[in-house]
Design a protein around this motif. Structure first.
Motif, short mmCIF file in Angstrom:
data_model
loop_
_atom_site.label_atom_id
_atom_site.label_comp_id
_atom_site.label_asym_id
_atom_site.label_seq_id
_atom_site.Cartn_x
_atom_site.Cartn_y
_atom_site.Cartn_z
N ARG A 66 57.11 -1.33 52.96
CA ARG A 66 57.16 -0.47 51.77
C ARG A 66 56.25 0.73 52.00
NH1 ARG A 66 57.66 -2.12 46.69
NH2 ARG A 66 59.42 -3.49 46.43
N VAL A 68 53.22 3.07 52.32
CA VAL A 68 51.85 2.64 52.64
C VAL A 68 50.85 3.44 51.80
CG1 VAL A 68 50.14 2.47 54.48
CG2 VAL A 68 52.56 2.12 55.01
N VAL A 70 46.83 4.34 51.15
CA VAL A 70 45.55 4.32 51.86
C VAL A 70 44.51 5.04 51.00
CG1 VAL A 70 44.31 5.00 53.95
CG2 VAL A 70 46.73 4.43 54.09
N GLN B 54 48.39 15.36 47.85
CA GLN B 54 48.77 14.60 46.66
C GLN B 54 47.61 14.60 45.66
OE1 GLN B 54 49.76 10.72 48.21
NE2 GLN B 54 51.75 11.35 49.01
N HIS B 56 45.40 12.52 44.85
CA HIS B 56 45.10 11.27 44.15
C HIS B 56 43.87 10.65 44.81
CE1 HIS B 56 46.52 8.42 41.24
NE2 HIS B 56 46.57 7.42 42.09
N GLY B 58 43.99 7.93 46.29
CA GLY B 58 44.56 7.38 47.51
C GLY B 58 45.79 8.19 47.87
N ALA B 59 46.32 7.97 49.07
CA ALA B 59 47.52 8.69 49.50
C ALA B 59 48.63 7.67 49.74
CB ALA B 59 47.23 9.45 50.77
N VAL B 60 49.86 8.08 49.49
CA VAL B 60 51.01 7.19 49.73
C VAL B 60 51.90 7.81 50.78
CG1 VAL B 60 52.98 6.01 48.70
CG2 VAL B 60 50.89 6.31 47.37
N MET B 61 52.11 7.07 51.84
CA MET B 61 52.89 7.55 52.98
C MET B 61 54.13 6.67 53.19
SD MET B 61 49.60 8.59 53.41
CE MET B 61 48.93 7.11 54.10
N PRO B 62 54.97 7.01 54.16
CA PRO B 62 56.16 6.19 54.42
C PRO B 62 55.78 4.81 54.99
CG PRO B 62 56.31 8.33 55.52
CD PRO B 62 54.92 8.20 55.02
N PRO B 63 56.72 3.87 54.98
CA PRO B 63 56.48 2.56 55.61
C PRO B 63 56.19 2.69 57.11
CG PRO B 63 58.48 2.52 54.28
CD PRO B 63 58.06 3.96 54.37
N ILE B 64 55.56 1.67 57.68
CA ILE B 64 55.35 1.60 59.14
C ILE B 64 56.14 0.39 59.62
CG2 ILE B 64 53.66 1.33 60.98
CD1 ILE B 64 51.54 2.46 59.17
N THR B 65 57.21 0.64 60.36
CA THR B 65 58.13 -0.46 60.68
C THR B 65 57.73 -1.23 61.94
OG1 THR B 65 59.53 1.12 61.82
CG2 THR B 65 60.07 0.66 59.52
N TRP B 108 47.58 8.38 60.95
CA TRP B 108 46.81 8.87 59.81
C TRP B 108 45.34 8.51 59.95
CZ3 TRP B 108 50.72 5.23 57.34
CH2 TRP B 108 51.98 5.83 57.31
N SER B 110 41.57 8.32 57.55
CA SER B 110 40.77 8.54 56.36
C SER B 110 39.39 9.00 56.82
CB SER B 110 40.63 7.25 55.54
OG SER B 110 39.80 6.33 56.22
N VAL B 143 44.59 11.87 55.67
CA VAL B 143 45.39 11.71 54.45
C VAL B 143 44.56 11.44 53.20
CG1 VAL B 143 47.45 10.98 55.69
CG2 VAL B 143 45.81 9.25 54.88
N THR B 144 43.33 10.99 53.37
CA THR B 144 42.49 10.71 52.21
C THR B 144 41.02 10.76 52.62
OG1 THR B 144 42.19 9.17 50.34
CG2 THR B 144 42.53 8.17 52.50
N ILE B 165 44.93 4.73 61.39
CA ILE B 165 46.07 3.83 61.20
C ILE B 165 47.18 4.31 62.11
CG2 ILE B 165 47.75 2.95 59.52
CD1 ILE B 165 45.59 3.73 57.37
#
Lengths: 354, 354
Positions: A66, A68, A70, B54, B56, B58-65, B108, B110, B143-144, B165
């Motif tokens: 889903r 991510v 951070v 963003q 916020h 925290g930051a929200v990124m795409p999934p890591i598959t 990414w 932090s 990212v944060t 990450i």
């Protein structure tokens, strides 16, 4: 002999760390035998989990399918120990809560320690134990870490920087920019407990004996909220800067106004008393176990009930609403029925609070 | 007015940060207006990317598959600026390299800053710019972040804790526990450059004018290695503790012996000279842009060629091999043809090096 035993034996060279009487030394940060021993016999002992135990410079975990989330925080709270918590508990809750406020379930933490030469190892162990307990309570694993040492007189015993990684539960973006006119503003409990607990300790105030930090992990409360109120727009924890500053940030990011009702805002008597004594305002005093949820009116009662059903949310209340008027501003209907602006925190009200 | 503009205007209250003449103040860490201004006008300005923006907690990124690799470091290097880099460049490379050493592609970062009251904002901006440039070079996004301020005299200007990450590229576990007898040990360039650069600055050594830190991001080198030598067993960057300590860790974790050939280990003349002057051993001096690859013999020449094809790996060499004898120990065939043990770093050779 297992790998870890061999590594431990080769690293320690026989002597065990004297946690009871020992102190942090510069060698504990130099990356050699002493560092390995401190990590093995103090940090890894308490924080153990399958990923940390990989013992590599980094940890490798399963994929996150889903989005991510951070977040990271540096923690420099003074004093290090306070009623209701310590810097270790704070370093876990501060970061897992920021991840949770993305509408996410916190999974993993990293923890970087900056230790001051001479800091008692038994105090360090207390802090690490507290981190381990709080991580278990929050359902997260500390998967990787680092330890550096600075000379006596630099640093203040321990600084801890943590980064939290989680998976977003919500199907949509939850952020400070999503508040919409008509939404209700909910706070999950009394405000300012953490800030005034730390301040009263620093000011050596004797009347503050009942004050206790609210410091707590909120990941499970967020899961309850999202189950009951899936359209939730904003989740935010009012830490530094307190409720007043956090709502101003949201009002600016969402380009909306926010109206608060002073009578509805939960403030404990002892927090109010400490604030009056110190000339501070509870609206700007930090919480470390509270959240603000901004929810469409239709789901607001369900969200409130969900929060109240959580052990950390029994004191939750609806304290205001989002308006189309005065975008970027927060105002409050006072106890006297008047209206006043609630501005950003401008001065240095509460330094070193988290 | 856009959201970010409104937030900036409401937060800044009109006056701009005086970066040229200003200094860090306690209010910059209190979470109110001054904090928001420092973040907006200094940090976010340089580190900007879609996720950081963003805005916020925290930051929200795409999934890591693929499997997720995470690593973290606290950076307390003294002095903050040195030939070849500064604490900002180090904070990026140190962490992206640890992620890369998991056989992973760093994505990414932090970054948590602990600032000392009174630190010049123009120096802080130099450090943040350097982080931004190094992040671009490494192909990662910050990212944060978080910023805390401690009182003058506590801290040393700036401490930076970073967490990286990434997604694992390798199909198998790459770690210090995977070395096998017969494997070849490769180092990607001359050892000890970073450590001796920082030490010579601290000791105010005049002959050290040619010394320069090797500080560099190694993610792309790792991609080359894994493409050329997919069975690679171990990747590790010999930072604190240097080559000697890192190989001891690997020998213990893999329960193998390691034999080094002194004649094959690349050491620059100026590093050797500085080490002799200070009574130090290059084997324990930190690198910040070198890696050790331990690779099955059949793929070792391909791995070496891959490293040498990278701009940071032109000085790479095969320096030893893994043995079944003496598990947990590292020995070296000396220039004179004798054999000596290479032990863990035991004392405090190089404090505050990264």
């Amino acid at each position: 002999m297992t790998e870890n035993n061999l590594k431990r034996e080769r690293a320690s060279s026989g002597r065990r760390l004297d946690i009871l009487r020992g102190a942090v030394e510069m060698t504990h940060g130099s990356g050699g035998r002493a560092s390995a021993q401190l990590i093995g016999e103090l940090f890894a002992k308490h924080l153990t989990n399958e990923w940390l135990d990989q013992g590599h410079d980094g940890a490798v975990m399963p994929p996150i399918t889903r989005p991510v989330a951070v977040s990271c925080d540096a923690h420099v709270v003074k004093p290090l120990f306070f009623p209701g918590g310590d810097i270790g508990r704070l370093a876990v809750t501060g970061t897992v809560n920021d991840v949770a406020m993305c509408g996410a379930k916190p999974l993993w933490l990293s923890a970087a320690f900056i230790l001051e030469e001479g800091f008692p190892l038994k105090d360090l162990e207390k802090i690490v134990q507290s981190m381990a307990e709080t991580a278990r309570e929050a359902g997260v694993a500390v998967v990787t870490g680092d330890t550096k040492v600075v000379e006596k007189g630099h640093g203040d015993g321990v600084y801890i920087a943590t980064t939290g990684i989680g998976e977003r539960l919500a199907g949509h973006m939850i952020s400070g920019a999503q508040a919409r006119p008509g939404d209700r503003v909910i706070v999950s409990g009394s405000i300012g407990d953490h800030g005034m607990t730390v301040m009263s300790l620093r000011e050596d105030m004797t009347f503050g004996t009942d004050l206790k930090s609210d410091c707590a992990p909120l990941g499970k409360m967020v899961e309850r909220i999202l189950a009951a109120a899936p359209s939730t727009h904003v989740l935010r924890d009012p830490t530094r800067g307190g409720l007043g500053t956090t709502l101003n940030e949201i009002a600016a990011e969402s380009v909306v106004g926010i109206t608060l009702h002073e009578a509805a805002i939960p403030v404990k008597d002892e927090v109010r008393a400490a604030c009056e004594f110190l000339g501070l305002d509870p609206l700007y005093s930090a919480c470390e176990g509270r959240l603000i949820a901004i929810v469409p009116e239709a789901e607001s009662e369900a969200a409130l009930a969900a929060i109240q059903s959580d052990s950390h949310g029994t004191g939750a209340a609806i304290i205001g609403e989002v308006t189309a008027e005065n975008p970027g501003f927060v105002e409050m209907v006072t106890l006297m029925g008047g209206r006043r602006m609630v501005d950003w925190l401008t001065g240095e009200q509460l330094p070193r609070i988290c």
